[in-house]
Design a protein around this motif. Structure first.
Motif, PDB file in Angstrom:
ATOM      1  N   UNK A   1       0.844  -1.201   0.000  1.00 38.85           N
ATOM      2  CA  UNK A   1       0.000   0.000   0.000  1.00 38.85           C
ATOM      3  C   UNK A   1       0.878   1.249   0.000  1.00 38.85           C
ATOM      4  N   UNK A   2       0.354   2.320  -0.585  1.00 38.65           N
ATOM      5  CA  UNK A   2       1.127   3.544  -0.659  1.00 38.65           C
ATOM      6  C   UNK A   2       1.197   4.218   0.706  1.00 38.65           C
ATOM      7  N   UNK A   3       2.369   4.710   1.067  1.00 36.59           N
ATOM      8  CA  UNK A   3       2.439   5.487   2.292  1.00 36.59           C
ATOM      9  C   UNK A   3       1.648   6.777   2.138  1.00 36.59           C
ATOM     10  N   UNK A   4       1.212   7.310   3.276  1.00 37.53           N
ATOM     11  CA  UNK A   4       0.556   8.604   3.234  1.00 37.53           C
ATOM     12  C   UNK A   4       0.978   9.382   4.447  1.00 37.53           C
ATOM     13  N   UNK A   5       0.712  10.652   4.414  1.00 37.35           N
ATOM     14  CA  UNK A   5       1.041  11.493   5.554  1.00 37.35           C
ATOM     15  C   UNK A   5      -0.018  12.569   5.691  1.00 37.35           C
ATOM     16  N   UNK A   6      -0.132  13.064   6.896  1.00 37.24           N
ATOM     17  CA  UNK A   6      -1.115  14.107   7.156  1.00 37.24           C
ATOM     18  C   UNK A   6      -0.526  15.467   6.878  1.00 37.24           C
ATOM     19  N   UNK A   7      -1.304  16.342   6.289  1.00 30.16           N
ATOM     20  CA  UNK A   7      -0.880  17.721   6.088  1.00 30.16           C
ATOM     21  C   UNK A   7      -1.938  18.643   6.685  1.00 30.16           C
ATOM     22  N   UNK A   8      -1.526  19.523   7.549  1.00 37.82           N
ATOM     23  CA  UNK A   8      -2.414  20.526   8.109  1.00 37.82           C
ATOM     24  C   UNK A   8      -2.025  21.854   7.485  1.00 37.82           C
ATOM     25  N   UNK A 253       7.579  19.941  10.160  1.00 33.69           N
ATOM     26  CA  UNK A 253       7.470  18.483  10.072  1.00 33.69           C
ATOM     27  C   UNK A 253       7.469  17.962  11.500  1.00 33.69           C
ATOM     28  N   UNK A 254       6.306  17.498  11.947  1.00 35.90           N
ATOM     29  CA  UNK A 254       6.169  17.067  13.333  1.00 35.90           C
ATOM     30  C   UNK A 254       6.067  15.551  13.390  1.00 35.90           C
ATOM     31  N   UNK A 276       2.498  15.865   9.324  1.00 36.73           N
ATOM     32  CA  UNK A 276       2.574  14.961  10.465  1.00 36.73           C
ATOM     33  C   UNK A 276       3.132  13.634   9.985  1.00 36.73           C
ATOM     34  N   UNK A 277       4.316  13.293  10.461  1.00 36.88           N
ATOM     35  CA  UNK A 277       5.013  12.090  10.009  1.00 36.88           C
ATOM     36  C   UNK A 277       5.136  11.112  11.166  1.00 36.88           C
ATOM     37  N   UNK A 278       4.301  10.085  11.226  1.00 35.26           N
ATOM     38  CA  UNK A 278       4.366   9.146  12.345  1.00 35.26           C
ATOM     39  C   UNK A 278       5.662   8.342  12.417  1.00 35.26           C
ATOM     40  N   UNK A 279       6.530   8.444  11.431  1.00 36.48           N
ATOM     41  CA  UNK A 279       7.822   7.745  11.343  1.00 36.48           C
ATOM     42  C   UNK A 279       7.671   6.298  11.769  1.00 36.48           C
ATOM     43  N   UNK A 280       8.544   5.795  12.661  1.00 37.24           N
ATOM     44  CA  UNK A 280       8.485   4.379  13.014  1.00 37.24           C
ATOM     45  C   UNK A 280       7.906   4.139  14.393  1.00 37.24           C
ATOM     46  N   UNK A 281       7.011   5.040  14.849  1.00 32.77           N
ATOM     47  CA  UNK A 281       6.282   4.769  16.075  1.00 32.77           C
ATOM     48  C   UNK A 281       5.246   3.677  15.822  1.00 32.77           C
ATOM     49  N   UNK A 282       5.067   2.731  16.712  1.00 32.28           N
ATOM     50  CA  UNK A 282       4.064   1.678  16.533  1.00 32.28           C
ATOM     51  C   UNK A 282       2.649   2.261  16.484  1.00 32.28           C
ATOM     52  N   UNK A 283       1.801   1.646  15.679  1.00 35.46           N
ATOM     53  CA  UNK A 283       0.437   2.132  15.497  1.00 35.46           C
ATOM     54  C   UNK A 283      -0.330   2.146  16.811  1.00 35.46           C
ATOM     55  N   UNK A 284      -0.017   1.188  17.694  1.00 35.34           N
ATOM     56  CA  UNK A 284      -0.740   1.131  18.971  1.00 35.34           C
ATOM     57  C   UNK A 284      -0.570   2.400  19.780  1.00 35.34           C
ATOM     58  N   UNK A 285       0.598   3.013  19.684  1.00 31.81           N
ATOM     59  CA  UNK A 285       0.855   4.224  20.460  1.00 31.81           C
ATOM     60  C   UNK A 285       0.159   5.439  19.859  1.00 31.81           C
ATOM     61  N   UNK A 286       0.000   5.451  18.547  1.00 25.87           N
ATOM     62  CA  UNK A 286      -0.584   6.600  17.877  1.00 25.87           C
ATOM     63  C   UNK A 286      -2.101   6.564  17.840  1.00 25.87           C
ATOM     64  N   UNK A 287      -2.685   5.445  18.216  1.00 28.78           N
ATOM     65  CA  UNK A 287      -4.144   5.307  18.227  1.00 28.78           C
ATOM     66  C   UNK A 287      -4.668   5.002  19.622  1.00 28.78           C
TER      67      UNK A 287
END
Length: 609
Positions: A1-8, A253-254, A276-287
């Motif tokens: 799947x294509x990566x994506x990132x958030x832009x505010x 770039x946060x 907003x770049x979640x980089x290599x933080x695990x998904x569990x921590x970001x949700x």
């Protein structure tokens, strides 16, 4: 799947004038995060694929299964304490080394620079903390890709610790020059791109000494400014605290999650565009559901926006009853009804005493009116009208109660009977909120009703909570959090950075403001807008979050065209359809809008791709 990132995307900070050679960028839909697919570049062009943000990736040491990308709705928002906890848990529970997090953060920043700018001189200004370490890693990566980079340290390298110190030790191996701090102003004059890595989210108090000097120098330069995590000097501040010097960035770039400081005053005035770049933080921590602060991105808002099927009729889009207005404030009912119609509701009915009927008919012929008995009061709705209103309300999807209604005991009795007799969704604003504050029996009928939406301004919120406006404004989030926990209703607290709290304990942040909306009647427009969205199928929480964004967007658009001083609430109501259409239009990235150039850069030309 294509990566994506958030832009505010934010309006350009007023503190930074655009570079004199910088091509103007179109004004974006204000303060809306968008999910934009980022297809990997051709290998011959940008082989740095590993530097792309691994958005919500579980690809980390100990998890060889690969990148599992998924959309999160909504986006969680991190306070300083939350950001530190995520970083700590990533290292301790998921065994991701701090060096890896710093390396990924630096590569992510470098990736953004490479994607956006031609090769040109870069100055990276680094502090003594981990934010400086991120900047050092960005400098190393940019150098590897041919960018002429110079690092300037605000403090002696011996003050670096841990991952930042190890990052600095690697600079010599890739040939990145480190200049003396005294050369900063001179270097900035020749830079096309400045990376701000002076202070991170954990800074306390106004910047001082060389840190403040570095921030001021960055703000004085004419280069494109890219801040890492947050613009240096920005932090969560107490109301009235001296902000000191804060970098005004063109791009921030946060890492991990959007930071609360970026979404509240004065942060969104300084952040520029936010990635907003979640980089290599695990998904569990970001949700993590224990994080109660949220930001609704464009995809979420579009999901909230009711569909408009072609094979529809006026009944398809809901029926709204307006219980508002009086001789002194007939305009409040008109504005509320006008906004309701402009927001897509199929049928709108104003309940009115006979003396005001002709006014409403002349002002808004598209709205229906129902003349009700008022018990001897010729110019306002009273308790006597409750029976007739409830009879007609049986066919309605939502009631909007309060604008211009009045706060006498007879209006309090009317509100009480309507709350007792109408089980459907209700939007309460203005005088209805004042009645709740002054009449406990009416307030008791609201508690525990998740389908009731309250829309107070800070003064009304102070009445509801028996506090002062200063106390409400001192910690708006805490005020909303406590109120929804105690009363289990949906709450929209108006103001710069509107907040929405839902009965489940979640709080949504709508960043942005304009003084154009500081005008009588604009709150009545928001009431009608929210009621229309509920009538068309949105929940009170969805209507509040979406309505606040549409309301702000309409205000910003009018302010841009006509200035902030002269906005009329009726103009705001008429702008709502355009704001809703703007939300539905496809969002395009700046890369797609701005063609790449390979021509040589003239002196001081900003290398926008």
């Amino acid at each position: 799947m294509k990566p994506w990132k958030w832009r505010l995307r934010y309006p350009r900070p007023p503190h930074r004038q655009p570079h004199r050679h910088r091509p103007p960028r179109p004004t974006p839909f204000p303060v809306v995060a968008t999910l934009q697919p980022q297809p990997p570049p051709p290998q011959h062009q940008h082989p740095l694929t590993h530097a792309r943000p691994k958005v919500l990736s579980t690809d980390c040491p100990g998890n060889p299964s690969g990148c599992q990308t998924q959309k999160v709705s909504p986006i969680k928002v991190a306070t300083t304490a939350t950001a530190r906890l995520i970083d700590q848990r990533a290292q301790e529970e998921f065994h991701i080394p701090g060096d890896d997090l710093m390396s990924e953060a630096g590569r992510t920043v470098a990736r953004e620079v490479i994607d956006r700018f031609e090769t040109a001189p870069v100055v990276v200004v680094c502090g003594k903390g981990n934010n400086g370490g991120d900047g050092i890693m960005a400098a190393r990566t940019l150098t590897e890709f041919g960018y002429p980079v110079t690092v300037v340290m605000t403090h002696h390298p011996d003050e670096l610790k841990g991952s930042a110190a190890r990052a600095y030790e690697g600079l010599a191996g890739v040939g990145v020059p480190v200049a003396d701090f005294d050369e900063l102003e001179t270097l900035l004059e020749g830079a096309h791109i400045v990376i701000d890595a002076v202070l991170g989210i954990g800074s306390r108090g106004p910047a001082e000494g060389p840190t403040a000097r570095a921030i001021d120098a960055i703000n004085d330069c004419k280069s494109v400014v890219v801040s890492i995590d947050v613009p240096s000097g920005l932090r969560e501040m107490e109301r009235g605290e001296d902000p000191g010097s804060i970098v005004s960035a063109d791009l921030t770039v946060t890492m991990g999650l959007p930071k609360l400081a970026l979404l509240t005053m004065p942060g969104w005035l300084h952040a520029g565009e936010v990635v907003v770049a979640p980089i290599n933080f695990p998904v569990e921590l970001l949700t993590d559901t224990t994080i109660d602060l949220n930001f609704a991105d464009t995809a979420d808002l579009l999901e909230f926006l009711p569909p408009r099927p072609a094979d529809s009729n006026k009944g398809t889009f809901g029926r709204v009853g307006i219980v508002a207005g009086s001789a002194e404030a007939a305009g409040a009912a008109i504005l509320c009804a006008r906004a309701t119609l402009r927001s897509g509701a199929g049928l709108v009915t104003i309940f009115t005493p006979r003396s005001l009927n002709a006014i409403y008919k002349a002002a808004l012929p598209e709205a229906l009116t129902v003349i009700v008995e008022t018990g001897g009061f010729e110019d306002r709705l009273t308790e006597t009208a409750a029976k007739r209103i409830l009879e007609r309300a049986e066919a309605m999807n939502v009631l909007a109660i309060g604008p211009g209604l009045g706060t006498d005991p007879t209006q309090a009795a009317l509100l009480t009977k309507l709350l007792e007799g109408f089980p459907g969704p209700i939007v309460l604003d203005a005088d209805a909120i004042t009645i709740l504050a002054n009449h406990p029996p009416a307030f008791d009928l609201v508690r525990g009703r998740s389908n009731v939406l309250l829309t107070p301004h800070p003064g009304e919120m102070a009445r509801l909570t028996s506090t002062s406006v200063e106390e409400v404004q001192a910690d708006r989030i805490a005020t909303v959090r406590q109120f929804i926990q105690e009363h289990n209703v949906t709450l929209l607290l108006k103001g710069a950075t509107t907040l929405v709290g839902d009965p489940g304990g979640q709080i949504f942040i709508n960043a942005g403001a304009t003084s154009a909306l500081a005008k009588g009647g604009t709150g009545d427009v928001l009431t009608g807008l929210a009621a229309a969205l509920i009538a068309q199928g949105a929940t009170p929480t969805q209507a509040a979050v979406l309505g606040a964004q549409i309301h702000l967007s309409a205000g910003l658009s009018l302010a841009e065209r006509n200035g902030e001083r002269g906005l009329l609430a009726s103009e705001l109501a008429d702008e709502l359809p355009r704001a809703m259409a703007s939300l539905e239009q496809p969002q395009h990235s700046s890369e797609a809008e701005t063609p790449t150039t390979t021509e040589p850069l003239e002196e001081h030309d900003t290398p926008w791709r």
